[in-house]
Design a protein around this motif. Structure first.
Motif, PDB file in Angstrom:
ATOM      1  N   TRP A 101       0.823  -1.207   0.000  1.00 57.42           N
ATOM      2  CA  TRP A 101       0.000   0.000   0.000  1.00 57.42           C
ATOM      3  C   TRP A 101       0.859   1.260   0.000  1.00 57.42           C
ATOM      4  O   TRP A 101       0.583   2.225  -0.710  1.00 57.42           O
ATOM      5  CB  TRP A 101      -0.922  -0.025   1.219  1.00 57.42           C
ATOM      6  CG  TRP A 101      -1.866   1.107   1.346  1.00 57.42           C
ATOM      7  CD1 TRP A 101      -2.835   1.484   0.464  1.00 57.42           C
ATOM      8  CD2 TRP A 101      -1.979   1.998   2.447  1.00 57.42           C
ATOM      9  NE1 TRP A 101      -3.545   2.569   0.952  1.00 57.42           N
ATOM     10  CE2 TRP A 101      -3.026   2.892   2.175  1.00 57.42           C
ATOM     11  CE3 TRP A 101      -1.292   2.121   3.648  1.00 57.42           C
ATOM     12  CZ2 TRP A 101      -3.394   3.908   3.052  1.00 57.42           C
ATOM     13  CZ3 TRP A 101      -1.671   3.117   4.524  1.00 57.42           C
ATOM     14  CH2 TRP A 101      -2.705   4.001   4.228  1.00 57.42           C
ATOM     15  N   LEU A 102       1.932   1.253   0.804  1.00 55.69           N
ATOM     16  CA  LEU A 102       2.801   2.423   0.891  1.00 55.69           C
ATOM     17  C   LEU A 102       3.685   2.591  -0.352  1.00 55.69           C
ATOM     18  O   LEU A 102       4.085   3.704  -0.680  1.00 55.69           O
ATOM     19  CB  LEU A 102       3.671   2.348   2.154  1.00 55.69           C
ATOM     20  CG  LEU A 102       2.909   2.447   3.478  1.00 55.69           C
ATOM     21  CD1 LEU A 102       3.849   2.185   4.648  1.00 55.69           C
ATOM     22  CD2 LEU A 102       2.219   3.789   3.626  1.00 55.69           C
ATOM     23  N   ALA A 103       3.976   1.494  -1.041  1.00 57.48           N
ATOM     24  CA  ALA A 103       4.869   1.555  -2.200  1.00 57.48           C
ATOM     25  C   ALA A 103       4.134   1.748  -3.523  1.00 57.48           C
ATOM     26  O   ALA A 103       4.682   2.318  -4.461  1.00 57.48           O
ATOM     27  CB  ALA A 103       5.701   0.272  -2.273  1.00 57.48           C
ATOM     28  N   ASP A 104       2.897   1.276  -3.616  1.00 56.97           N
ATOM     29  CA  ASP A 104       2.161   1.296  -4.874  1.00 56.97           C
ATOM     30  C   ASP A 104       0.877   2.113  -4.723  1.00 56.97           C
ATOM     31  O   ASP A 104      -0.086   1.644  -4.113  1.00 56.97           O
ATOM     32  CB  ASP A 104       1.823  -0.136  -5.288  1.00 56.97           C
ATOM     33  CG  ASP A 104       0.978  -0.211  -6.557  1.00 56.97           C
ATOM     34  OD1 ASP A 104       0.761   0.823  -7.219  1.00 56.97           O
ATOM     35  OD2 ASP A 104       0.535  -1.334  -6.876  1.00 56.97           O
ATOM     36  N   PRO A 105       0.831   3.324  -5.287  1.00 55.03           N
ATOM     37  CA  PRO A 105      -0.357   4.170  -5.157  1.00 55.03           C
ATOM     38  C   PRO A 105      -1.626   3.568  -5.745  1.00 55.03           C
ATOM     39  O   PRO A 105      -2.728   3.990  -5.419  1.00 55.03           O
ATOM     40  CB  PRO A 105       0.019   5.450  -5.910  1.00 55.03           C
ATOM     41  CG  PRO A 105       1.502   5.447  -5.968  1.00 55.03           C
ATOM     42  CD  PRO A 105       1.909   4.010  -6.002  1.00 55.03           C
TER      43      PRO A 105
END
Length: 192
Positions: A101-105
């Protein structure tokens, strides 16, 4: 025609202090006190709008903006089944999902809204506001301001996590014909 939209980030709540995904928690006593103290600093506007959350409605009330209308498009990020949990709790239970979630918008492992979809939603609303003359004031969740800053500046969506929006600050977007300028993070009560 120039449009001005001033977004005021909601006052502090227990959920925000705990880094808890919004769970309908009200503004805490300190947040109410600070919002009431800042009430005279809210600029006069032709339109008053509010994100449809308890915290935003209570902040608007404490600022003296009781007549603000709920705007569904200005709701905070929908985090699905993570709602009410802290980031630490979710990270302990679903570390791979949080990392994704934090790496892939475009990712939404919580079965809610991706950061990309959220940025699209609030930027779409700002596009409609560009057709309104005069000033609009909206009390919103901090992530609404973050998403708009990212989109207006043309930053990559991953920058969403790099924008800090403290409680009770005003961020102004002014522009016309889809071109916006940003004046960010002025604490309420400071001169414009």
């Amino acid at each position: 025609m120039t449009s001005r939209v001033i977004f005021i980030s909601a006052a502090i709540s227990e959920a925000l202090r705990e880094a808890r995904f919004d769970d309908g928690c009200p503004v805490d006593a300190a947040g109410v006190r600070l919002a009431r103290a800042a009430a005279g600093a809210v600029p006069v506007a032709e339109r008053l709008w509010v994100s449809p959350t308890v915290r935003c409605r209570e902040t608007a009330g404490a600022l003296g903006l009781e007549s603000a209308l709920d705007v569904a498009e200005l709701a905070g990020l929908d985090v699905g089944h993570w709602r009410g949990a802290t980031l630490a709790e979710v990270s302990a239970k679903e570390p791979e999902a949080v990392a994704r979630w934090l790496a892939d918008p475009g990712s939404a492992p919580h079965e809610g809204e991706s950061v990309r979809a959220f940025c699209d939603r609030v930027a779409g609303w700002l596009d409609t506001a560009s057709h309104l003359s005069g000033r609009t004031v909206a009390v919103v969740e901090p992530e609404v301001v973050r998403a708009l800053v990212v989109r207006v500046l043309g930053a990559p969506e991953a920058a969403f996590w790099r924008v800090d929006v403290p409680p009770l600050t005003a961020t102004e977007f002014s522009g016309r014909a889809g071109r916006w300028n940003v004046r960010a993070g002025r604490p309420l009560g400071e001169p414009a």
